[in-house]
Design an enzyme around this catalytic site. Structure first.
Site, short mmCIF file in Angstrom:
data_model
loop_
_atom_site.label_atom_id
_atom_site.label_comp_id
_atom_site.label_asym_id
_atom_site.label_seq_id
_atom_site.Cartn_x
_atom_site.Cartn_y
_atom_site.Cartn_z
N PHE A 1 0.82 -1.22 0.00
CA PHE A 1 0.00 0.00 0.00
C PHE A 1 0.84 1.26 0.00
CE2 PHE A 1 0.86 -0.10 4.58
CZ PHE A 1 1.00 1.25 4.86
N LYS B 1 -1.19 -7.10 -9.20
CA LYS B 1 -2.15 -7.22 -8.09
C LYS B 1 -1.74 -6.16 -7.07
CE LYS B 1 -3.02 -8.35 -4.35
NZ LYS B 1 -3.42 -7.31 -3.35
N GLU C 1 -4.97 -3.70 -1.87
CA GLU C 1 -6.42 -3.45 -1.81
C GLU C 1 -6.73 -2.19 -1.01
OE1 GLU C 1 -4.54 -5.73 -0.52
OE2 GLU C 1 -5.40 -6.78 1.19
N SER D 1 5.43 -6.98 3.26
CA SER D 1 6.00 -7.30 4.56
C SER D 1 6.76 -8.63 4.51
CB SER D 1 4.87 -7.38 5.59
OG SER D 1 3.96 -8.39 5.20
N CYS E 1 9.45 1.73 3.40
CA CYS E 1 10.36 0.62 3.70
C CYS E 1 11.77 1.12 3.93
CB CYS E 1 10.35 -0.37 2.55
SG CYS E 1 10.92 0.38 1.03
N GLU F 1 8.96 -4.47 13.11
CA GLU F 1 8.81 -3.38 12.14
C GLU F 1 7.50 -2.69 12.49
OE1 GLU F 1 7.76 -4.18 8.01
OE2 GLU F 1 8.93 -2.45 7.37
P1 NAD Z 1 1.60 -6.62 3.02
O1 NAD Z 1 2.65 -7.66 3.07
O2 NAD Z 1 0.51 -6.66 4.01
O3 NAD Z 1 0.88 -6.63 1.57
C1 NAD Z 1 1.63 -6.63 0.38
C2 NAD Z 1 0.81 -7.33 -0.71
O4 NAD Z 1 0.60 -8.68 -0.32
C3 NAD Z 1 -0.56 -6.71 -0.92
O5 NAD Z 1 -0.83 -6.68 -2.30
C4 NAD Z 1 -1.49 -7.64 -0.17
O6 NAD Z 1 -2.77 -7.72 -0.76
C5 NAD Z 1 -0.79 -8.99 -0.28
N1 NAD Z 1 -1.01 -9.85 0.90
C6 NAD Z 1 -1.21 -9.45 2.18
N2 NAD Z 1 -1.34 -10.53 3.00
C7 NAD Z 1 -1.23 -11.62 2.21
C8 NAD Z 1 -1.26 -13.02 2.47
N3 NAD Z 1 -1.45 -13.49 3.69
N4 NAD Z 1 -1.10 -13.86 1.43
C9 NAD Z 1 -0.90 -13.39 0.19
N5 NAD Z 1 -0.86 -12.08 -0.11
C10 NAD Z 1 -1.02 -11.19 0.88
O7 NAD Z 1 2.36 -5.20 3.06
P2 NAD Z 1 1.71 -3.77 3.15
O8 NAD Z 1 1.18 -3.56 4.52
O9 NAD Z 1 0.84 -3.49 1.99
O10 NAD Z 1 3.02 -2.86 2.95
C11 NAD Z 1 3.90 -2.54 3.98
C12 NAD Z 1 5.06 -3.52 4.05
O11 NAD Z 1 5.75 -3.54 2.81
C13 NAD Z 1 6.11 -3.12 5.08
O12 NAD Z 1 6.55 -4.29 5.73
C14 NAD Z 1 7.22 -2.50 4.25
O13 NAD Z 1 8.50 -2.56 4.83
C15 NAD Z 1 7.15 -3.36 3.04
N6 NAD Z 1 7.75 -2.69 1.88
C16 NAD Z 1 8.97 -3.15 1.48
C17 NAD Z 1 9.59 -2.51 0.41
C18 NAD Z 1 10.92 -2.97 -0.06
O14 NAD Z 1 11.33 -2.51 -1.10
N7 NAD Z 1 11.61 -3.85 0.62
C19 NAD Z 1 8.95 -1.44 -0.24
C20 NAD Z 1 7.71 -1.03 0.20
C21 NAD Z 1 7.11 -1.67 1.28
#
Ligand code: NAD
Length: 506
Positions: free
Chosen positions: A160, A184, A187, A237, A292, A391
């Site tokens: 997000f 994808k 959401e 994450s 991140c 985190e």
């Molecule tokens: P998230 O992991 O909750 O979601 C990321 C994606 O995975 C979304 O599209 C979501 O719909 C999907 N998703 C969520 N739970 C899932 C599951 N159980 N099974 C399959 N798919 C699932 O992350 P977020 O809250 O949207 O974003 C924040 C996180 O992203 C933080 O941990 C941040 O550090 C990380 N991030 C990392 C980078 C990087 O480059 N390393 C960059 C941006 C964000």
């Protein structure tokens, strides 16, 4: 750009999929609200894909692939140039959509888009980037050359916190290399994905080359299992990154899965305190800490600790926190009410575990029901405390005090994450030692958020990245292509003979 969605059954704006060059509403009957985090109000509804809807998007991408991979490099470059021009023309509109669904202030949204556009500019050079190698006379009258070919249908799953930039990290190189793409998006702020789809179509991208499925884990898990998806890029994450990597690779896919972070900024005793405090506040609280690459741990070495904590605290009391449509706002709300409350809960936990809450963001009062939280600063933090180990992904900066440089570097290197890190010092030798010693993928020297420019590549180490390749830049070209090596001879029938020996080059 036209409006991207129609009204849903409840009258709220409806956010659709984009499949085969047009908007397609989800028929799953499952939907989630999309909030305006600044007001707390629901502004739209996003339909969540079924596995069958994911299959439709993959089928559209698979159908488009043969023609797209035959398209000339100059045509692909031309589309990227036009896409860049359109993004530039619509900067303000896209930034406004980012702010309205994510909450980040307008300048920050514009900055995210600008860094995303760098990736389009990089992909404009695709004819040069895809050049192979040629060796004449590798053996007598035998020539060898290598070419890079696309993988097929590739998927991108994005978080997000950067609804424009992270999709642009992926789709630009993937498409320019000749792949077709299924995105994808998160959401929580899905509308930007449709703006990108519309602009790509306007730039001349053929239908089916870029598709969007809105959804949650159901869509992700179908993409990970789908036999026609050749590769998956994921950013999110760490627990989900690990799941995506393990499942995708078990299903035979090429996977790069970028995870979470706990970025340390080390401040040595010789650093300029005001410079370090300005940098720490900018990097810890920009985008409400939902980056991140946000600095979440300030490692104060030796005598710099007391003046540094004072300097950061002073700046926090002056921060202007408010909605993105107020040009005075420097920091916006968090993404959801639940996330805001989870972030705030770390402050009680920190105090209970013996840390000192120097500035408590919960004391900052806000009018209305937005998901706001003030900026917090916690001193005397140590590994083993939740505020250090987790985190948090919010406007909470921890200060760990270290006696020496060696103690500081041990702390950074023992941390399970290794995304970004920084050192602040006026000593070139100390900075060079840090660069050499630190176990972390992206390093800043007096730069608190060292996000590489698009012609380098972005990637953390340890639990911040699962897979072998960093994302975007040259690593993106490697990830989205496979190399074919051709060995060729044009024999003279007069000299042809049977030879059962293993072919030699001499
Ligand atoms: P998230 O992991 O909750 O979601 C990321 C994606 O995975 C979304 O599209 C979501 O719909 C999907 N998703 C969520 N739970 C899932 C599951 N159980 N099974 C399959 N798919 C699932 O992350 P977020 O809250 O949207 O974003 C924040 C996180 O992203 C933080 O941990 C941040 O550090 C990380 N991030 C990392 C980078 C990087 O480059 N390393 C960059 C941006 C964000």
């Amino acid at each position: 750009m036209a409006g991207v969605s129609g009204p849903g059954p409840d009258g709220a704006r409806r956010i659709d999929h984009w499949i085969g060059g047009k908007r397609v509403p989800s028929a799953s009957g499952r939907a989630l609200p999309v909030y305006d985090p600044a007001t707390g109000r629901v502004q739209a509804s996003v339909g969540l894909a079924t596995a069958g809807e994911v299959d439709d998007a993959v089928a559209a991408a698979a159908e488009a692939f043969p023609a797209w991979r035959r398209s000339s490099l100059s045509r692909r470059a031309e589309i990227m140039f036009r896409f860049r021009h359109l993004l530039d023309e619509h900067r303000a509109e896209i930034a406004a959509v980012i702010s309205s669904e994510h909450g980040k202030v307008r300048a920050d949204a514009a900055g995210e888009l600008a860094r995303g556009i760098e990736n389009v500019e990089f992909a404009c050079g695709i004819p040069a980037l895809l050049k192979g190698a040629y060796s004449e006379q590798a053996a007598t009258d035998v020539d060898v050359h290598s070419v890079r070919q696309p993988l097929g249908v590739v998927a991108g799953i994005t978080p997000f916190n950067f609804p424009a930039m992270v999709p642009l990290w992926m789709l630009t190189n993937a498409i320019a290399c000749g792949n077709t793409f299924v995105l994808k998006p998160s959401e929580k702020d899905p509308t930007v994905s449709l703006l990108l789809a519309e602009l790509l179509a306007e730039a001349g991208l053929p239908d089916g080359v870029f598709n969007v499925v809105q959804g949650d884990a159901v869509a992700v898990d179908r993409l990970l299992a789908h036999p026609d998806v050749a590769a998956v890029s994921f950013v999110g994450s760490t627990p989900v990154a690990r799941h995506v990597y393990v499942t995708g690779t078990a299903n035979g896919k090429r996977v790069q899965a970028l995870g979470g972070a706990k970025n340390h900024m080390v401040v040595l005793p010789d650093a300029d305190v005001d410079v370090a405090a300005d940098a720490a506040v900018s990097a810890a609280y920009g985008s409400a800490g939902e980056r991140c690459m946000a600095v979440s741990v300030l490692v104060a070495v030796g005598a710099v600790a007391d003046p540094l904590v004072d300097a950061v605290a002073r700046r926090l009391r002056a921060l202007r926190i408010g909605p993105a449509d107020d040009p005075e706002s420097e920091m916006g709300p968090l993404i959801t009410r639940e996330h805001r409350d989870r972030v705030a809960s770390y402050l009680d936990a920190a105090a209970a575990e013996g840390a000192t809450v120097v500035v408590d963001g919960r004391e900052h009062r806000f009018a209305g029901d937005g998901f706001f939280l003030g900026a917090s600063l916690v001193d005397h933090v140590r590994p083993g405390m939740k505020v250090y180990d987790d985190e948090i992904f919010g406007p909470v900066l921890s200060v760990v005090r270290a006696g020496t440089y060696d103690e500081a570097i041990r702390l950074v290197n023992d941390n399970p994450y290794g995304n970004g890190c920084a050192i602040f010092t006026r000593d070139g030798g100390a900075a060079r030692a840090f660069e050499f010693d630190v176990v972390c993928g992206m390093v800043g020297v007096n730069v608190p958020i060292p996000v590489p420019v698009a012609y380098y590549s972005f990637g953390g180490w340890k639990q911040s990245l699962f897979g072998d390749t960093a994302i975007y830049g040259p690593a993106g070209i490697d990830f989205y292509t496979r190399t074919k090596v051709v060995t060729a001879r044009w024999p003279d029938p007069a000299t042809s003979a049977v030879d059962l020996g293993f072919p030699r080059t001499r």
